[in-house]
Design a protein around this motif. Structure first.
Motif, PDB file in Angstrom:
ATOM      1  N   THR A  18      25.455  26.982  46.737  1.00 39.62           N
ATOM      2  CA  THR A  18      24.710  27.314  45.523  1.00 39.62           C
ATOM      3  C   THR A  18      25.659  27.827  44.449  1.00 39.62           C
ATOM      4  N   LEU A  19      26.603  28.669  44.837  1.00 42.79           N
ATOM      5  CA  LEU A  19      27.592  29.170  43.881  1.00 42.79           C
ATOM      6  C   LEU A  19      28.457  28.037  43.347  1.00 42.79           C
ATOM      7  N   LEU A  20      28.817  27.101  44.185  1.00 40.06           N
ATOM      8  CA  LEU A  20      29.610  25.956  43.755  1.00 40.06           C
ATOM      9  C   LEU A  20      28.841  25.076  42.770  1.00 40.06           C
ATOM     10  N   VAL A  21      27.576  24.835  43.027  1.00 39.17           N
ATOM     11  CA  VAL A  21      26.748  24.036  42.116  1.00 39.17           C
ATOM     12  C   VAL A  21      26.603  24.746  40.780  1.00 39.17           C
ATOM     13  N   ALA A  22      26.400  26.073  40.814  1.00 41.65           N
ATOM     14  CA  ALA A  22      26.287  26.834  39.565  1.00 41.65           C
ATOM     15  C   ALA A  22      27.593  26.770  38.776  1.00 41.65           C
ATOM     16  N   ALA A  23      28.718  26.809  39.465  1.00 39.79           N
ATOM     17  CA  ALA A  23      30.012  26.727  38.783  1.00 39.79           C
ATOM     18  C   ALA A  23      30.217  25.357  38.146  1.00 39.79           C
ATOM     19  N   MET A  24      29.707  24.314  38.774  1.00 36.73           N
ATOM     20  CA  MET A  24      29.871  22.972  38.215  1.00 36.73           C
ATOM     21  C   MET A  24      28.931  22.739  37.033  1.00 36.73           C
ATOM     22  N   SER A  29      29.660  30.046  31.322  1.00 30.95           N
ATOM     23  CA  SER A  29      28.863  31.256  31.532  1.00 30.95           C
ATOM     24  C   SER A  29      29.208  31.918  32.866  1.00 30.95           C
ATOM     25  N   LEU A  30      29.489  31.114  33.886  1.00 34.23           N
ATOM     26  CA  LEU A  30      29.886  31.678  35.172  1.00 34.23           C
ATOM     27  C   LEU A  30      31.250  32.347  35.061  1.00 34.23           C
ATOM     28  N   LEU A  31      32.171  31.721  34.351  1.00 34.06           N
ATOM     29  CA  LEU A  31      33.492  32.302  34.163  1.00 34.06           C
ATOM     30  C   LEU A  31      33.402  33.625  33.398  1.00 34.06           C
ATOM     31  N   ARG A  32      32.584  33.657  32.352  1.00 33.10           N
ATOM     32  CA  ARG A  32      32.386  34.884  31.585  1.00 33.10           C
ATOM     33  C   ARG A  32      31.781  35.985  32.458  1.00 33.10           C
ATOM     34  N   TRP A  33      30.823  35.627  33.308  1.00 35.97           N
ATOM     35  CA  TRP A  33      30.191  36.609  34.201  1.00 35.97           C
ATOM     36  C   TRP A  33      31.204  37.150  35.209  1.00 35.97           C
ATOM     37  N   GLN A  35      34.494  37.286  34.809  1.00 32.92           N
ATOM     38  CA  GLN A  35      35.443  38.138  34.092  1.00 32.92           C
ATOM     39  C   GLN A  35      34.847  39.518  33.829  1.00 32.92           C
ATOM     40  N   ARG A  36      33.565  39.566  33.488  1.00 36.81           N
ATOM     41  CA  ARG A  36      32.888  40.838  33.262  1.00 36.81           C
ATOM     42  C   ARG A  36      32.825  41.660  34.547  1.00 36.81           C
ATOM     43  N   LYS A  37      32.523  41.014  35.664  1.00 31.25           N
ATOM     44  CA  LYS A  37      32.467  41.724  36.944  1.00 31.25           C
ATOM     45  C   LYS A  37      33.844  42.233  37.352  1.00 31.25           C
ATOM     46  N   ARG A  38      34.891  41.441  37.098  1.00 30.62           N
ATOM     47  CA  ARG A  38      36.255  41.890  37.409  1.00 30.62           C
ATOM     48  C   ARG A  38      36.615  43.104  36.560  1.00 30.62           C
ATOM     49  N   TYR A  39      36.257  43.071  35.280  1.00 31.77           N
ATOM     50  CA  TYR A  39      36.520  44.201  34.394  1.00 31.77           C
ATOM     51  C   TYR A  39      35.766  45.446  34.876  1.00 31.77           C
ATOM     52  N   GLN A  40      34.499  45.290  35.242  1.00 30.71           N
ATOM     53  CA  GLN A  40      33.713  46.424  35.737  1.00 30.71           C
ATOM     54  C   GLN A  40      34.311  46.982  37.023  1.00 30.71           C
ATOM     55  N   TYR A  41      34.801  46.114  37.898  1.00 31.70           N
ATOM     56  CA  TYR A  41      35.432  46.533  39.152  1.00 31.70           C
ATOM     57  C   TYR A  41      36.692  47.339  38.875  1.00 31.70           C
ATOM     58  N   GLU A  42      37.537  46.848  37.961  1.00 26.78           N
ATOM     59  CA  GLU A  42      38.775  47.556  37.661  1.00 26.78           C
ATOM     60  C   GLU A  42      38.520  48.893  36.977  1.00 26.78           C
ATOM     61  N   VAL A  43      37.544  48.959  36.095  1.00 25.79           N
ATOM     62  CA  VAL A  43      37.252  50.206  35.403  1.00 25.79           C
ATOM     63  C   VAL A  43      36.583  51.207  36.344  1.00 25.79           C
TER      64      VAL A  43
END
Length: 133
Positions: A18-24, A29-33, A35-43
């Protein structure tokens, strides 16, 4: 019927596909999401203060622990839940004829060996000798 390990494997593969289909379908929008989660994790965990090597070591350890936890949960949790549900049913109803567990084949072999030993009279003698199980 699928056993618990096969069922959990199917669920994990379905989630990954399902994640692979959403990425395709929605790559930006998936890449932006992500990146936001990575930023939230680091902060959240103050990783932005660490060097690249320290981040890599910490993330590797966290990934390893999370992977082990997911593997253990997918392998043992469904069987444990079934065992606890059967135990609760036994405690509430008191009828041992409905109390069944989904034990491993080794446990079934051990149970059969003990039953055979008890029925043949070759059981170990001890303080409980003469008492029937």
């Amino acid at each position: 019927m699928l056993d618990s390990a096969s069922a959990s494997t199917v669920v994990l593969l379905a989630a990954a596909s399902t994640l692979l289909v959403a990425a395709m379908l929605y790559p930006t929008s998936l890449l932006r999401w992500l990146q936001r989660k990575r930023y939230q994790y680091e902060v959240t965990f103050s990783l932005y203060m660490l060097t690249s090597t320290e981040k890599f070591i910490l993330n590797s350890i966290l990934f390893l622990l999370l992977s082990l936890f997911i593997i253990a949960a997918s392998l043992y949790l469904p069987e444990h839940i079934a065992f606890m549900a059967n135990r609760m049913f036994y405690y509430f109803s008191g009828d041992s004829s409905h109390f069944t567990t989904q034990a491993a084949p080794k446990a079934d072999f051990a149970t059969a060996a003990v039953t055979q030993m008890l029925s043949s009279g070759d059981a170990l003698r001890g303080p409980a000798a003469g008492h029937e199980l």
